[in-house]
Design an enzyme around this catalytic site. Sequence first.
Site, PDB file in Angstrom:
ATOM      1  N   GLU A 164     157.729 -19.624  10.368  1.00 27.60           N
ATOM      2  CA  GLU A 164     159.142 -19.991  10.524  1.00 27.60           C
ATOM      3  C   GLU A 164     159.715 -20.547   9.225  1.00 27.60           C
ATOM      4  OE1 GLU A 164     160.930 -20.228  13.940  1.00 27.60           O
ATOM      5  OE2 GLU A 164     159.394 -18.884  14.731  1.00 27.60           O
ATOM      6  N   CYS A 173     168.761 -27.340   8.742  1.00 23.81           N
ATOM      7  CA  CYS A 173     168.460 -25.983   9.237  1.00 23.81           C
ATOM      8  C   CYS A 173     169.322 -24.942   8.550  1.00 23.81           C
ATOM      9  CB  CYS A 173     168.750 -25.862  10.732  1.00 23.81           C
ATOM     10  SG  CYS A 173     167.787 -26.933  11.778  1.00 23.81           S
ATOM     11  N   HIS A 228     160.562 -27.260  15.216  1.00 23.64           N
ATOM     12  CA  HIS A 228     160.201 -27.107  13.806  1.00 23.64           C
ATOM     13  C   HIS A 228     159.922 -28.499  13.261  1.00 23.64           C
ATOM     14  CE1 HIS A 228     162.876 -23.277  13.680  1.00 23.64           C
ATOM     15  NE2 HIS A 228     161.616 -22.890  13.720  1.00 23.64           N
TER      16      HIS A 228
HETATM   17  O1  SUG Z   1     165.292 -21.101  16.026  1.00 23.02           O
HETATM   18  N1  SUG Z   1     168.405 -21.839  17.495  1.00 23.02           N
HETATM   19  C1  SUG Z   1     167.526 -21.888  16.340  1.00 23.02           C
HETATM   20  C2  SUG Z   1     167.725 -23.171  15.588  1.00 23.02           C
HETATM   21  C3  SUG Z   1     166.967 -23.181  14.292  1.00 23.02           C
HETATM   22  C4  SUG Z   1     166.946 -24.510  13.627  1.00 23.02           C
HETATM   23  N2  SUG Z   1     166.277 -24.441  12.392  1.00 23.02           N
HETATM   24  C5  SUG Z   1     165.506 -25.422  11.870  1.00 23.02           C
HETATM   25  N3  SUG Z   1     165.072 -26.415  12.604  1.00 23.02           N
HETATM   26  N4  SUG Z   1     165.157 -25.322  10.640  1.00 23.02           N
HETATM   27  C6  SUG Z   1     166.067 -21.726  16.761  1.00 23.02           C
HETATM   28  O2  SUG Z   1     165.699 -22.225  17.839  1.00 23.02           O
HETATM   29  C7  SUG Z   1     169.449 -20.747  19.411  1.00 23.02           C
HETATM   30  C8  SUG Z   1     170.180 -19.426  19.682  1.00 23.02           C
HETATM   31  C9  SUG Z   1     170.723 -19.328  21.069  1.00 23.02           C
HETATM   32  O3  SUG Z   1     170.160 -19.975  21.980  1.00 23.02           O
HETATM   33  O4  SUG Z   1     171.706 -18.586  21.269  1.00 23.02           O
HETATM   34  C10 SUG Z   1     168.575 -20.683  18.175  1.00 23.02           C
HETATM   35  O5  SUG Z   1     168.060 -19.647  17.829  1.00 23.02           O
END
Ligand code: SUG
Length: 418
Positions: free
Chosen positions: A163, A349, A231
């Site tokens: 990731e 993020c 994460h």
């Molecule tokens: O991968 N949310 C992302 C958020 C990513 C955050 N990134 C870091 N922490 N670096 C994920 O979970 C939600 C999309 C939705 O539910 O429509 C989403 O993919």
Amino acid sequence: MAITEINFDGIIGPSHNYAGLSPGNIASANNAGAVSAPRAAALQGIEKMRANLRLGLAQGFFMPLDRPNKDWLDGLSTDMESAEPHIRAAAFSASAMWAANAATVSPAPDAADGRCHLSAANLLTMAHRSHECTGTHAQLQLAFADDRHFAVHPPVPAPYGDEGAANHMRLCAAHGEAGIEVFVYGKGGGPFPARQHIEASKAVARAHKLDPAKTLFIQQAEAAIAGGAFHNDVVAVANENVLFTHELAFEYRQQSYADIRALMPDVQIVEVPAERVTLADAVQSYLFNAQLVTLPQAQGMALIVPTEAEENEAVWTWLNEMVAGNGPIRRLVPVDVRQSMANGGGPACLRLRVVCDPAHVDPRFLADEAKLDAMAAVIAATWPESIAPDQLGDAALIRNVQEARAALLKVCGLEGAL
Ligand code: SUG
């Protein structure tokens, strides 16, 4: 120009919506089915970049990917009209906005060949994110095309989940000096998946030609994943010689700190005790999903936090005590990224840190005020105002999303390039 940290923000794409696609991401689950506001979301992202420029920081950006992803749907022998709802939502997701998951980056001073290495993340644990890597890899190859200074690697193969920078921390005396790299992997996560696999982290470290004696692999706490830290960057962030972390971030806390100290004796570990800020408050407020940055002209470090951190009393009280004390973090800068936060994406993020000489980057990916103005004008004119869950297959919306992205590419001189 000297080597410096550039934050590349993912522009929030015109298909931004709330489809509840990420089990283990509490905000995504809680907001599933809500009506999104892509235009406001993307403008919030632009304002965050503007605020960073005004702090004197170098800023870049990545374009949204082409959505819906027709190649992915083709591979599944379907299309937006006939796909089942969860496939349709996955194909339409704007999740590439969270650039901290685009790649892992090892700056040139850490690599044996003196180049800055970037490995596109495969993101294979979540269906909607698993098809980002093709477009992301292509974009990284374009932005960092100068192979005298950069090496851009393809994603690690399945089944090893990666990731990207969200599970990677670099500690160093100063950005331009060699540092240590800390890869944080998950093993268990209670009901939720551990998305970062140690095999992927090790593969990335090898690809980046890191010195094994300056590389650590530490395990994320299972309780943190179970508590919504899908994460590591939801519970810890590093910058230069500072590690800002929640007490419950790592499975073997004391051993992890000792291992880090052994490689970097002058590290400053700023730990937030669970009795002051619970894990639940940390996940809700995202105080660790902050951009911990070094301000120019020896102003010390600032923590760019989401406004949600300001609204949580326990969190805000702790943060203010921290900056009033003698620690290395001197300033708090709240930013409004609520649209992204509602899908579990805070300020950290939304950005990928690349430490390099800006002169070596394709200038079309670097921001200044004028460019942000031009981008904001396109977004204001073309991004959908709102998207409701039952609209995802709507032909007019799909056309709008594609045309809006094309308009942004054009204003950035990237038409036909991505
Ligand atoms: O991968 N949310 C992302 C958020 C990513 C955050 N990134 C870091 N922490 N670096 C994920 O979970 C939600 C999309 C939705 O539910 O429509 C989403 O993919």
